[in-house]
Design an enzyme around this catalytic site. Structure first.
Site, PDB file in Angstrom:
ATOM      1  N   TYR A 145      -5.852   9.002  -1.860  1.00 43.37           N
ATOM      2  CA  TYR A 145      -5.914   9.565  -3.211  1.00 43.37           C
ATOM      3  C   TYR A 145      -7.282  10.180  -3.515  1.00 43.37           C
ATOM      4  O   TYR A 145      -7.446  10.909  -4.479  1.00 43.37           O
ATOM      5  CB  TYR A 145      -5.576   8.515  -4.272  1.00 43.37           C
ATOM      6  CG  TYR A 145      -4.130   8.033  -4.218  1.00 43.37           C
ATOM      7  CD1 TYR A 145      -3.162   8.755  -3.531  1.00 43.37           C
ATOM      8  CD2 TYR A 145      -3.747   6.866  -4.854  1.00 43.37           C
ATOM      9  CE1 TYR A 145      -1.849   8.316  -3.474  1.00 43.37           C
ATOM     10  CE2 TYR A 145      -2.433   6.426  -4.807  1.00 43.37           C
ATOM     11  CZ  TYR A 145      -1.492   7.153  -4.110  1.00 43.37           C
ATOM     12  OH  TYR A 145      -0.187   6.718  -4.065  1.00 43.37           O
ATOM     13  N   LYS A 196      -0.773   0.758   8.654  1.00 46.11           N
ATOM     14  CA  LYS A 196       0.045   1.470   9.651  1.00 46.11           C
ATOM     15  C   LYS A 196      -0.859   1.704  10.856  1.00 46.11           C
ATOM     16  O   LYS A 196      -1.122   2.841  11.254  1.00 46.11           O
ATOM     17  CB  LYS A 196       0.569   2.790   9.067  1.00 46.11           C
ATOM     18  CG  LYS A 196       1.712   2.609   8.079  1.00 46.11           C
ATOM     19  CD  LYS A 196       3.006   2.149   8.716  1.00 46.11           C
ATOM     20  CE  LYS A 196       3.700   3.282   9.425  1.00 46.11           C
ATOM     21  NZ  LYS A 196       4.952   2.816  10.089  1.00 46.11           N
ATOM     22  N   ASP A 229       5.682  -0.598   6.484  1.00 43.45           N
ATOM     23  CA  ASP A 229       7.122  -0.359   6.323  1.00 43.45           C
ATOM     24  C   ASP A 229       7.908  -1.657   6.490  1.00 43.45           C
ATOM     25  O   ASP A 229       8.877  -1.921   5.766  1.00 43.45           O
ATOM     26  CB  ASP A 229       7.628   0.736   7.280  1.00 43.45           C
ATOM     27  CG  ASP A 229       7.141   0.552   8.716  1.00 43.45           C
ATOM     28  OD1 ASP A 229       6.221  -0.246   8.938  1.00 43.45           O
ATOM     29  OD2 ASP A 229       7.692   1.212   9.620  1.00 43.45           O
ATOM     30  N   ASP A 253       0.166   1.069  -3.893  1.00 43.95           N
ATOM     31  CA  ASP A 253       0.843   1.704  -5.020  1.00 43.95           C
ATOM     32  C   ASP A 253       2.352   1.449  -4.908  1.00 43.95           C
ATOM     33  O   ASP A 253       3.019   1.013  -5.855  1.00 43.95           O
ATOM     34  CB  ASP A 253       0.532   3.212  -4.948  1.00 43.95           C
ATOM     35  CG  ASP A 253       0.906   3.949  -6.215  1.00 43.95           C
ATOM     36  OD1 ASP A 253       1.429   3.316  -7.132  1.00 43.95           O
ATOM     37  OD2 ASP A 253       0.689   5.173  -6.270  1.00 43.95           O
ATOM     38  N   ASP A 257       4.739  -1.781  -6.824  1.00 39.75           N
ATOM     39  CA  ASP A 257       5.869  -1.438  -7.703  1.00 39.75           C
ATOM     40  C   ASP A 257       7.147  -2.109  -7.217  1.00 39.75           C
ATOM     41  O   ASP A 257       7.949  -2.594  -8.009  1.00 39.75           O
ATOM     42  CB  ASP A 257       6.094   0.083  -7.720  1.00 39.75           C
ATOM     43  CG  ASP A 257       5.378   0.737  -8.898  1.00 39.75           C
ATOM     44  OD1 ASP A 257       4.482   0.085  -9.466  1.00 39.75           O
ATOM     45  OD2 ASP A 257       5.701   1.884  -9.238  1.00 39.75           O
TER      46      ASP A 257
END
Ligand code: NAD
Length: 369
Positions: A145, A196, A229, A253, A257
């Site tokens: 970001y 990852k 994942d 993020d 959620d």
């Protein structure tokens, strides 16, 4: 006479339901001042669309400096349709980004707790989520970001290319990992680090730095690494395997959620954003509910104030070193839910519907007992 240092708390209610839910926290802080001889000095100011309407900026320098000087900022929510078409730099959300960036709030803590009284509100089976208590620690000021270069550029064949860069330094990883290990020590002593590392170099560094810090300072905490994942799947399959999850800005993020929704209602989810300690050892911090300004229900007196009240409870614990008072407040929220009181967003058959302020009053009445 020894002069007791007043503890400054800045309330920034913001827009939409922000003022309604923050007002309930204000009542609770005033209750603590009066009944527990605490010495909170309260200040309140405008932020977001409310600040834009008056000053043509989502946050004035004056408010920003107040935020720098207080021990904790409690923010309601910002934004709404009224300000949607403003220039990007004037949008209410810019105030949030400025506070997070300038206060260097690098660790975002989002607990996902499934209240036993509200187990039915989750979309997962009760046995999967009942008793769930996870803490997600998301890195908040680095990663894709913020990385450079970024932008949208024309390329030779007439197409355009969108670019974002995923970067992390050892120090950025280490400081957020430290927060996660310290939290785990006060909880169930387990950290799951998600990355990852199989496909990204920044992910490989993430894993290596966390492993090194663990070996150096936190051998007694159980550490596991998980690909992000797989973590997304495991959160749905068996969320209770987790205690503290630490991950980067992008994965955090999304995973936070996902974890939040395991619990059923947005109106119940608090968050804390913690920064570095200043030269006097004070922690910079901001506390806010996970939900937004909910323009669809603003002004109706039906918003659930619990997420904001639990955010204040996190402030008591993490910024103000008042663990006992934090537990007292958490218990009062539990008791009110046990008693069957519900705001409209969490109402179910046989329960009593109450307004925003009635919910706040009921929590105060439980503190009083
Ligand atoms: P939202 O979280 O405001 O609302 C989503 C849904 O949940 C709505 O139906 C709303 O009524 C309900 N809801 C949210 N909080 C509730 C509460 N405490 N009690 C009862 N019901 C509640 O998300 P949105 O509708 O996508 O966004 C609305 C505005 O809020 C937008 O302008 C958005 O940019 C802004 N926003 C701000 C923040 C923030 O300030 N941190 C976060 C998210 C969204």
């Amino acid at each position: 006479m020894i002069k007791v240092k007043k503890r400054k708390i800045l309330l920034l209610p913001g827009d939409g339901i922000g003022p309604e839910v923050v007002n309930e926290v204000k009542k609770i802080i005033e209750w603590f001042n009066k009944n527990r001889s605490l010495d909170f000095e309260l200040d309140q100011d405008l932020v977001g669309g409310a600040a834009y309407d008056k000053f043509k900026t989502p946050i004035t320098d004056e408010v920003f400096f107040k935020a720098l000087e207080c021990e904790a900022v409690i923010l309601g929510a910002v934004g709404g349709p009224k300000w949607e078409n403003l220039d990007f730099s004037k949008k209410p959300e810019r105030a949030l980004l400025k506070l997070r960036k300038e206060l260097k709030l690098f660790a975002n803590l989002r607990p996902a707790i499934c209240f036993k009284q509200l187990v039915e509100a989750s979309s997962l089976k009760p046995e999967i989520v009942s008793g769930l208590d996870i803490m997600i620690v998301r890195e908040l000021t680095g990663g894709i970001y913020f990385g450079e270069p970024r932008g949208i550029k024309p390329i030779d064949n007439g197409e355009r290319k969108g670019i974002n860069t995923h970067t992390y330094t050892s120090k950025e990883i280490e400081r957020v990992a430290k927060v996660a290990f310290e939290l785990a020590k006060k909880r169930n002593n387990k950290v799951t680090s998600c990355d990852k590392s199989n496909v990204m170099e920044a992910g490989q560094l993430w894993k290596e730095e966390i492993t090194a810090l663990h070996k150096k300072d936190y051998k007694d905490v159980n550490l596991e690494h998980m690909l992000a994942d797989n973590c997304a799947m495991q959160l749905l399959r068996n969320p209770k395997q987790f205690d503290v999850i630490v991950t980067d800005n992008l994965f955090g993020d999304i995973l936070s959620d996902e974890a939040a929704m395991l619990t059923g209602s947005l109106g119940l989810l608090p968050s804390a954003s913690l920064g570095a300690k200043d030269k006097d050892g004070n922690l910079r911090s901001m506390y806010e509910p996970v939900h937004g300004s909910a323009p669809d229900i603003a002004g109706k007196g039906i918003a659930n104030p619990i997420a904001t009240i639990l955010s204040f409870s996190m402030a008591l614990k993490y910024s103000l070193n008042l663990d006992k008072e934090s537990t007292e407040l958490d218990n009062a929220v539990q008791k009110v839910l046990d008693d069957g009181l519900r705001t409209k967003d969490i109402i179910s058959e046989g329960k009593k519907e109450v307004s925003t302020s009635m919910m706040g009053d009921a929590i105060i009445a439980c503190l009083q007992k």
